[in-house]
Design a protein around this motif. Structure first.
Motif, PDB file in Angstrom:
ATOM      1  N   MET A 175       0.846  -1.183   0.000  1.00 53.47           N
ATOM      2  CA  MET A 175       0.000   0.000   0.000  1.00 53.47           C
ATOM      3  C   MET A 175       0.889   1.243   0.000  1.00 53.47           C
ATOM      4  O   MET A 175       1.879   1.291   0.719  1.00 53.47           O
ATOM      5  N   PRO A 176       0.539   2.224  -0.792  1.00 51.24           N
ATOM      6  CA  PRO A 176       1.330   3.467  -0.823  1.00 51.24           C
ATOM      7  C   PRO A 176       1.350   4.165   0.538  1.00 51.24           C
ATOM      8  O   PRO A 176       0.427   4.031   1.340  1.00 51.24           O
ATOM      9  N   GLU A 177       2.395   4.915   0.769  1.00 49.01           N
ATOM     10  CA  GLU A 177       2.502   5.735   1.973  1.00 49.01           C
ATOM     11  C   GLU A 177       1.683   7.013   1.762  1.00 49.01           C
ATOM     12  O   GLU A 177       1.834   7.694   0.745  1.00 49.01           O
ATOM     13  N   VAL A 178       0.824   7.353   2.710  1.00 49.17           N
ATOM     14  CA  VAL A 178       0.046   8.588   2.669  1.00 49.17           C
ATOM     15  C   VAL A 178       0.683   9.568   3.638  1.00 49.17           C
ATOM     16  O   VAL A 178       0.942   9.233   4.795  1.00 49.17           O
ATOM     17  N   ARG A 179       0.936  10.781   3.142  1.00 49.50           N
ATOM     18  CA  ARG A 179       1.611  11.797   3.949  1.00 49.50           C
ATOM     19  C   ARG A 179       1.309  13.181   3.390  1.00 49.50           C
ATOM     20  O   ARG A 179       0.816  13.325   2.271  1.00 49.50           O
ATOM     21  N   ARG A 180       1.623  14.197   4.159  1.00 52.35           N
ATOM     22  CA  ARG A 180       1.516  15.570   3.690  1.00 52.35           C
ATOM     23  C   ARG A 180       2.701  15.831   2.752  1.00 52.35           C
ATOM     24  O   ARG A 180       3.803  15.308   2.958  1.00 52.35           O
ATOM     25  N   ILE A 181       2.447  16.636   1.730  1.00 47.25           N
ATOM     26  CA  ILE A 181       3.543  16.939   0.807  1.00 47.25           C
ATOM     27  C   ILE A 181       4.642  17.703   1.523  1.00 47.25           C
ATOM     28  O   ILE A 181       4.435  18.291   2.578  1.00 47.25           O
ATOM     29  N   ARG A 182       5.800  17.697   0.908  1.00 44.87           N
ATOM     30  CA  ARG A 182       6.929  18.470   1.413  1.00 44.87           C
ATOM     31  C   ARG A 182       7.069  19.725   0.556  1.00 44.87           C
ATOM     32  O   ARG A 182       6.696  19.746  -0.619  1.00 44.87           O
ATOM     33  N   ALA A 183       7.637  20.743   1.133  1.00 42.62           N
ATOM     34  CA  ALA A 183       7.781  22.035   0.455  1.00 42.62           C
ATOM     35  C   ALA A 183       8.640  21.954  -0.804  1.00 42.62           C
ATOM     36  O   ALA A 183       8.515  22.795  -1.698  1.00 42.62           O
ATOM     37  N   ASP A 184       9.492  20.937  -0.905  1.00 40.54           N
ATOM     38  CA  ASP A 184      10.393  20.822  -2.059  1.00 40.54           C
ATOM     39  C   ASP A 184       9.836  19.925  -3.170  1.00 40.54           C
ATOM     40  O   ASP A 184      10.569  19.527  -4.062  1.00 40.54           O
ATOM     41  N   GLU A 185       8.533  19.629  -3.143  1.00 41.81           N
ATOM     42  CA  GLU A 185       7.956  18.691  -4.109  1.00 41.81           C
ATOM     43  C   GLU A 185       7.151  19.359  -5.225  1.00 41.81           C
ATOM     44  O   GLU A 185       6.232  18.755  -5.771  1.00 41.81           O
ATOM     45  N   ALA A 186       7.499  20.558  -5.587  1.00 40.43           N
ATOM     46  CA  ALA A 186       6.763  21.272  -6.624  1.00 40.43           C
ATOM     47  C   ALA A 186       6.694  20.478  -7.927  1.00 40.43           C
ATOM     48  O   ALA A 186       5.629  20.348  -8.534  1.00 40.43           O
ATOM     49  N   SER A 187       7.796  19.948  -8.363  1.00 40.71           N
ATOM     50  CA  SER A 187       7.830  19.201  -9.620  1.00 40.71           C
ATOM     51  C   SER A 187       6.952  17.955  -9.547  1.00 40.71           C
ATOM     52  O   SER A 187       6.210  17.647 -10.491  1.00 40.71           O
ATOM     53  N   ALA A 188       7.001  17.261  -8.438  1.00 34.04           N
ATOM     54  CA  ALA A 188       6.213  16.030  -8.292  1.00 34.04           C
ATOM     55  C   ALA A 188       4.717  16.320  -8.265  1.00 34.04           C
ATOM     56  O   ALA A 188       3.932  15.588  -8.878  1.00 34.04           O
ATOM     57  N   ILE A 189       4.297  17.397  -7.581  1.00 36.08           N
ATOM     58  CA  ILE A 189       2.858  17.677  -7.550  1.00 36.08           C
ATOM     59  C   ILE A 189       2.380  18.228  -8.895  1.00 36.08           C
ATOM     60  O   ILE A 189       1.240  18.000  -9.275  1.00 36.08           O
ATOM     61  N   ASP A 194       4.962  27.715  -4.925  1.00 33.70           N
ATOM     62  CA  ASP A 194       4.075  28.304  -3.916  1.00 33.70           C
ATOM     63  C   ASP A 194       3.049  27.285  -3.437  1.00 33.70           C
ATOM     64  O   ASP A 194       2.750  27.200  -2.244  1.00 33.70           O
ATOM     65  N   ARG A 195       2.506  26.508  -4.370  1.00 32.83           N
ATOM     66  CA  ARG A 195       1.522  25.487  -4.004  1.00 32.83           C
ATOM     67  C   ARG A 195       2.150  24.438  -3.087  1.00 32.83           C
ATOM     68  O   ARG A 195       1.531  24.004  -2.111  1.00 32.83           O
ATOM     69  N   ALA A 196       3.356  24.010  -3.394  1.00 30.00           N
ATOM     70  CA  ALA A 196       4.024  23.010  -2.558  1.00 30.00           C
ATOM     71  C   ALA A 196       4.309  23.560  -1.162  1.00 30.00           C
ATOM     72  O   ALA A 196       4.045  22.889  -0.157  1.00 30.00           O
ATOM     73  N   VAL A 197       4.826  24.773  -1.088  1.00 33.04           N
ATOM     74  CA  VAL A 197       5.139  25.360   0.218  1.00 33.04           C
ATOM     75  C   VAL A 197       3.875  25.526   1.050  1.00 33.04           C
ATOM     76  O   VAL A 197       3.828  25.138   2.217  1.00 33.04           O
ATOM     77  N   SER A 198       2.821  26.083   0.471  1.00 34.57           N
ATOM     78  CA  SER A 198       1.597  26.280   1.255  1.00 34.57           C
ATOM     79  C   SER A 198       0.960  24.943   1.614  1.00 34.57           C
ATOM     80  O   SER A 198       0.490  24.755   2.745  1.00 34.57           O
ATOM     81  N   GLY A 199       0.951  23.990   0.693  1.00 39.34           N
ATOM     82  CA  GLY A 199       0.378  22.679   0.966  1.00 39.34           C
ATOM     83  C   GLY A 199       1.135  21.903   2.026  1.00 39.34           C
ATOM     84  O   GLY A 199       0.589  21.008   2.674  1.00 39.34           O
TER      85      GLY A 199
END
Length: 174
Positions: free
Chosen positions: A1-15, A49-54
């Protein structure tokens, strides 16, 4: 099962890649308020900005599901100020969080992953004082409506004419 977690601020490219993938879904035209072309045209600053706020805000949080191959699901939880207008111009009731931008990759649907994403988002919002959760879904998006009902969301009877057509409001009170 995938890991569920809050995004990290450095994941702009992935999101960004996850969002672009979501917008390829056959139901994207009745599931999201933007097109793939609109999302693809957004600059790097938007995604950063979306990654940092998220990752860091107490008003918005993005939760993701991650496998070794990358991100395969997401839900964003909004906690607007009471009375503030939402994306459809409705005043937000006190104590309500909104679930938006929901997506699970096709090969992970039906596995319980959506429930895990929602549980993480709801727990985060409840920890900050949210007592109920809402979402909107297109009247023709029966797949989404069924999935949300399984998670305890029920139609309120309220409809909204949005940019992609008629949406129904669904609500969960734990």
């Amino acid at each position: 099962m995938p890991e569920v977690r809050r995004i990290r601020a450095d994941e702009a490219s992935a999101i960004r890649e996850l969002r672009l993938g979501a917008l390829l879904d056959p139901a994207a035209d009745i599931a999201f308020l933007e097109t793939r072309a609109q999302a693809a045209a957004r600059d790097d600053d938007f995604w950063e900005d979306r990654a940092v706020s998220g990752a860091t805000s107490e008003r918005v949080a993005q939760f993701v599901a991650e496998t070794d191959a990358g991100l395969v699901g997401t839900v964003t939880v909004l906690r607007p100020e009471p009375g503030a207008e939402d994306y459809f111009g409705r005043a937000n009731p006190s104590g309500r969080a909104q679930m938006v931008a929901v997506y699970v990759a096709d090969d992970h649907r039906g596995t319980g992953l959506l429930g895990e994403l929602f549980a993480a988002g709801e727990a985060w919002a409840a920890g900050l004082g949210s007592a109920e959760f809402s979402l909107d879904t297109h009247v023709r998006n029966m797949r989404a409506q069924q999935a949300y009902r399984k998670l305890g969301y029920e139609p309120t009877g309220r409809t909204i004419h949005g940019p992609i057509g008629l949406e129904i409001e669904m609500l969960k009170r734990p």
